[in-house]
Motif scaffolding. Structure first.
Motif, PDB file in Angstrom:
ATOM      1  N   UNK A 153      45.131  39.399  41.190  1.00 25.30           N
ATOM      2  CA  UNK A 153      44.534  39.519  39.865  1.00 25.30           C
ATOM      3  C   UNK A 153      43.899  40.899  39.732  1.00 25.30           C
ATOM      4  N   UNK A 154      44.155  41.542  38.608  1.00 29.87           N
ATOM      5  CA  UNK A 154      43.664  42.899  38.392  1.00 29.87           C
ATOM      6  C   UNK A 154      42.667  42.917  37.243  1.00 29.87           C
ATOM      7  N   UNK A 155      41.821  43.931  37.246  1.00 32.03           N
ATOM      8  CA  UNK A 155      40.824  44.071  36.184  1.00 32.03           C
ATOM      9  C   UNK A 155      40.533  45.545  35.970  1.00 32.03           C
ATOM     10  N   UNK A 156      40.147  45.878  34.732  1.00 32.30           N
ATOM     11  CA  UNK A 156      39.794  47.255  34.400  1.00 32.30           C
ATOM     12  C   UNK A 156      39.038  47.276  33.085  1.00 32.30           C
ATOM     13  N   UNK A 157      38.251  48.326  32.901  1.00 30.85           N
ATOM     14  CA  UNK A 157      37.658  48.602  31.605  1.00 30.85           C
ATOM     15  C   UNK A 157      38.767  49.147  30.716  1.00 30.85           C
ATOM     16  N   UNK A 166      41.216  41.310  32.285  1.00 33.39           N
ATOM     17  CA  UNK A 166      41.513  40.670  33.575  1.00 33.39           C
ATOM     18  C   UNK A 166      42.858  39.976  33.453  1.00 33.39           C
ATOM     19  N   UNK A 167      43.770  40.191  34.406  1.00 29.51           N
ATOM     20  CA  UNK A 167      45.093  39.565  34.351  1.00 29.51           C
ATOM     21  C   UNK A 167      45.521  39.108  35.729  1.00 29.51           C
ATOM     22  N   UNK A 168      45.998  37.885  35.804  1.00 29.13           N
ATOM     23  CA  UNK A 168      46.485  37.351  37.061  1.00 29.13           C
ATOM     24  C   UNK A 168      46.076  35.901  37.238  1.00 29.13           C
ATOM     25  N   UNK A 174      45.454  35.777  31.171  1.00 31.14           N
ATOM     26  CA  UNK A 174      44.756  37.028  30.827  1.00 31.14           C
ATOM     27  C   UNK A 174      43.464  36.696  30.090  1.00 31.14           C
ATOM     28  N   UNK A 175      42.392  37.358  30.503  1.00 30.15           N
ATOM     29  CA  UNK A 175      41.080  37.163  29.896  1.00 30.15           C
ATOM     30  C   UNK A 175      40.524  38.510  29.472  1.00 30.15           C
ATOM     31  N   UNK A 176      40.052  38.582  28.233  1.00 29.43           N
ATOM     32  CA  UNK A 176      39.391  39.800  27.755  1.00 29.43           C
ATOM     33  C   UNK A 176      37.939  39.484  27.435  1.00 29.43           C
TER      34      UNK A 176
END
Length: 452
Positions: free
Chosen positions: A5-9, A23-25, A79-81
């Motif tokens: 799972x990856x995340x970024x601004x 956030x995706x995964x 996916x979560x935003x």
């Protein structure tokens, strides 16, 4: 789908009203429940107000959460935003908490790469995302949006479908050698139609590439030929310092302009002459290095100097230049020399333009000339955004099709024709990513911003 799972601004650096962490995964849902405290995810695709808490239950921020369960998301994964306040520190704290719970930092372009790998986008559409983000003009943005909507991809797919049908007929001749190839319905006209379609798409793709990338135009010449004045006149600003002192320009000066939607990066360079001044020598070295990277070279001469009356080749030799790109000779200061403004063609087949950077005489001819040498047909001719790799893939495919037609007309050897058609289809497939290498994908997605 990938296992991590990856995340970024996902918003630009700096302070703003809203900041987004994406956030995706497979762990996106679990991470969301940990951040929300209550252990409940929002209703899919519906913005819901939530508090975002740290490991001790203390509030980090409060904002909107958007939940997109797989496969109904941009990436094709869960996916979560998280949409919170746009301060840099609060976003850092929120991202740190997401990483603490089980995500890892996303690489540049990794969200779009996952969308491609999960079949949500083809490669041309994924590239269009980056082009849309980086668009500096309205025309660039419109063309990138069309590519993102699949305009370019559909034309490539139609070409591949046509090619596939022809391959099937040719390869039927290999599978059934006793059949008369004429009875299969294959003739020279089939190749001609396919080549014509490829050339039409290539022309549109070239226009899209020009509008996306533009031209790098370098201005070179001896000191005091008027290079900086020309840069200022074309840019419409005082971008460069202009004095009567030779050697005023020491470093590279750049200005970005548009000619009817065609982007140009103009580069003014140090005057080329022998020098013992180490600072000027460095400026000349940089000038020559920039000339080697140019798409087009403008060589300026002072038309008031009697010795400046040689051929284009003589001027290049005098400046010790042997450019590998098209060259246009500009005879500047015609307001003082009396030469007519405008373009002429020399006996060498080169273009000379009489102009005055001071009065603007002849500059319209120069602008028209630059569009012509670029093969630019105007912003209205652009149908979609495209890149140089797309142009090269279509050129390679066209070459294989031309060879296939030549072999067919000369020998009608189906095994050789089939191989050429296979190579053409491979070239076209690289555009949309139906056939792509890890190296190509890595190079493309590394150009993206983090969070997209």
């Amino acid at each position: 789908m990938t296992g991590d799972t990856i995340a970024a601004i996902a918003t630009a650096p700096g302070t703003g009203a809203v900041g987004i962490v994406r956030i995706s995964g497979p762990a996106a849902g679990r991470i969301g429940r940990a951040l929300f405290g209550a252990g409940i995810l929002p209703e899919p695709r519906r913005a819901t107000l939530h508090g975002f808490v740290d490991a001790d239950g203390e509030l980090i921020d409060q904002g909107l959460a958007l939940w997109f369960p797989a496969p109904g998301s941009f990436t094709g994964e869960d996916l979560l935003e998280l949409q919170g306040h746009g301060g840099a520190r609060v976003l850092d704290l929120l991202l740190a908490r997401v990483l603490e719970v089980g995500a890892r930092p996303a690489r540049p372009g990794e969200f779009s790469e996952r969308a491609f790998l999960n079949g949500k986008l083809d490669l041309a559409q994924a590239e269009a995302i980056a082009d849309l983000i980086q668009a500096a003009t309205e025309t660039q943005a419109r063309l990138a949006s069309r590519s993102l909507q699949g305009v370019f991809s559909r034309r490539v797919e139609a070409l591949v479908e046509h090619l596939t049908r022809l391959r099937a007929l040719i390869e039927a001749g290999l599978d059934f050698p006793d059949e008369d190839l004429d009875e299969l319905g294959v003739g020279e006209a089939d190749f001609a139609t396919l080549i014509e379609a490829t050339e039409a798409l290539l022309a549109s793709t070239h226009q899209g590439e020009l509008i996306r990338d533009g031209l790098l135009v370098v201005i070179a010449g001896a000191p005091n030929a008027g290079k900086s004045s020309l840069l200022n006149a074309l840019a419409g600003t005082d971008a460069a310092i202009v004095t009567a002192i030779p050697g005023t320009t020491r470093d590279l000066l750049r200005a970005d302009i548009q000619l009817d939607g065609l982007p140009l990066r103009l580069v003014d360079t140090a005057g080329l002459r022998p020098s013992t001044d180490p600072v000027e020598q460095e400026g000349i070295r940089r000038a020559r290095a920039q000339i080697e990277q140019a798409d087009h070279l403008l060589v300026l001469i002072d038309d008031t100097v009697p010795s400046e009356q040689g051929t284009v080749r003589a001027h290049l030799d005098a400046l010790d230049l042997a450019p590998q790109v098209p060259v246009t000779l500009l005879r500047n200061k015609i307001d003082r020399s009396g030469r007519p403004a405008g373009s002429t063609t020399t006996t060498e087949g080169q273009t000379e333009i009489g102009c005055s950077a001071l009065t603007g005489a002849g500059l319209d001819a120069l602008r028209g000339h630059l569009k012509a040498v670029a093969g630019y047909q105007g912003a209205s001719a652009g149908e979609f955004s495209a890149r140089r790799r797309h142009v090269e893939a279509l050129r390679l495919g066209r070459e294989r099709l031309l060879e296939a037609r030549a072999v067919w007309c000369r020998t009608a050897a189906p095994e050789l024709v089939a191989d050429d058609l296979r190579l053409a289809q491979q070239a076209f497939a690289e555009i949309t990513g139906a056939l792509s290498s890890d190296e190509l994908l890595g190079r493309i997605f590394s150009e993206f911003c983090i969070g997209k």
